[in-house]
Design a protein around this motif. Structure first.
Motif, PDB file in Angstrom:
ATOM      1  N   PHE A  18       0.834  -1.200   0.000  1.00 38.97           N
ATOM      2  CA  PHE A  18       0.000   0.000   0.000  1.00 38.97           C
ATOM      3  C   PHE A  18       0.869   1.250   0.000  1.00 38.97           C
ATOM      4  O   PHE A  18       0.711   2.153  -0.809  1.00 38.97           O
ATOM      5  CB  PHE A  18      -0.936   0.020   1.213  1.00 38.97           C
ATOM      6  N   SER A  19       1.830   1.294   0.953  1.00 43.82           N
ATOM      7  CA  SER A  19       2.630   2.517   1.065  1.00 43.82           C
ATOM      8  C   SER A  19       3.539   2.736  -0.130  1.00 43.82           C
ATOM      9  O   SER A  19       3.820   3.861  -0.463  1.00 43.82           O
ATOM     10  CB  SER A  19       3.491   2.555   2.298  1.00 43.82           C
ATOM     11  N   HIS A  24      -2.547   6.653  -4.822  1.00 42.38           N
ATOM     12  CA  HIS A  24      -3.071   7.690  -3.942  1.00 42.38           C
ATOM     13  C   HIS A  24      -2.222   7.830  -2.680  1.00 42.38           C
ATOM     14  O   HIS A  24      -1.901   8.942  -2.253  1.00 42.38           O
ATOM     15  CB  HIS A  24      -4.528   7.408  -3.575  1.00 42.38           C
ATOM     16  N   GLY A  25      -1.854   6.721  -2.096  1.00 41.89           N
ATOM     17  CA  GLY A  25      -1.007   6.759  -0.914  1.00 41.89           C
ATOM     18  C   GLY A  25       0.346   7.387  -1.209  1.00 41.89           C
ATOM     19  O   GLY A  25       0.868   8.175  -0.429  1.00 41.89           O
ATOM     20  N   SER A  67      -9.457  10.640   3.634  1.00 45.58           N
ATOM     21  CA  SER A  67      -8.687   9.626   2.913  1.00 45.58           C
ATOM     22  C   SER A  67      -7.728   8.883   3.835  1.00 45.58           C
ATOM     23  O   SER A  67      -7.596   7.654   3.754  1.00 45.58           O
ATOM     24  CB  SER A  67      -7.925  10.308   1.776  1.00 45.58           C
ATOM     25  N   ASP A  70      -9.817   6.543   6.048  1.00 45.74           N
ATOM     26  CA  ASP A  70     -10.299   5.397   5.261  1.00 45.74           C
ATOM     27  C   ASP A  70      -9.175   4.389   5.043  1.00 45.74           C
ATOM     28  O   ASP A  70      -9.368   3.177   5.209  1.00 45.74           O
ATOM     29  CB  ASP A  70     -10.864   5.893   3.934  1.00 45.74           C
ATOM     30  N   SER A  71      -7.992   4.868   4.700  1.00 47.45           N
ATOM     31  CA  SER A  71      -6.850   3.970   4.479  1.00 47.45           C
ATOM     32  C   SER A  71      -6.443   3.259   5.764  1.00 47.45           C
ATOM     33  O   SER A  71      -6.207   2.053   5.762  1.00 47.45           O
ATOM     34  CB  SER A  71      -5.662   4.768   3.932  1.00 47.45           C
TER      35      SER A  71
END
Length: 163
Positions: A18-19, A24-25, A67, A70-71
């Motif tokens: 993810f990171s 978006h991240g 955001s 949510d993440s």
């Protein structure tokens, strides 16, 4: 036709992916902090001019706060499940208690407090400023499966993006 072999992927690996690889991240600068023994997921977002919600650049834009919450909640759901599974945000409510100042990182501390077969429930506190004062509380619900045949395959993604 045989199904592709599934590889095991840890929650830490999901967070790393993810990171490092989710656009978006990456674009906003979200970072997962160490996963603590208390079961909570911690993330932070460094203050950057383009994340400001006011002309003077003193406060985080509320959408950025949403955001990050949510993440963090989504990663908390994965942690609670103990595995990756397709999820989608069904509902996310953010109660803004105070402006989130940009004089320090925005911190998210999230936990999944209830799992049912189809739904996960998560809560997140957003902390701001050098004193890390509570500026917002988010509550989210997530569906735990997808009926889409085109659901994102984390195993293929992990294999293609191994460092």
């Amino acid at each position: 036709m045989t199904s592709p072999k599934k590889i095991a992927i840890s929650i830490e690996e999901v967070a790393r992916l993810f990171s490092q690889h989710m656009p978006h991240g990456l674009d906003t600068g979200m970072c997962l902090d160490d996963i603590d023994a208390d079961g909570k997921t911690r993330m932070h977002l460094p203050a950057q001019d383009f994340l400001a919600g006011d002309p003077a650049g003193q406060f985080f834009f509320p959408g950025v706060m949403f955001s990050l919450a949510d993440s963090a909640c989504g990663l908390a759901v994965f942690r609670s499940l103990g595995r990756f599974a397709p999820i989608a945000t069904l509902d996310m409510r953010v109660d803004h208690l105070a402006p989130a100042t940009m004089d320090a990182d925005l911190i998210a501390v999230a936990e999944c407090y209830r799992l049912t077969t189809p739904i996960a429930f998560a809560r997140c506190e957003l902390l701001s400023g050098p004193q890390r004062r509570l500026v917002a509380i988010a509550m989210g619900t997530f569906v735990l499966s997808s009926s889409s045949s085109d659901a994102f395959d984390i195993n293929k993604f992990a294999k293609d993006h191994q460092s």
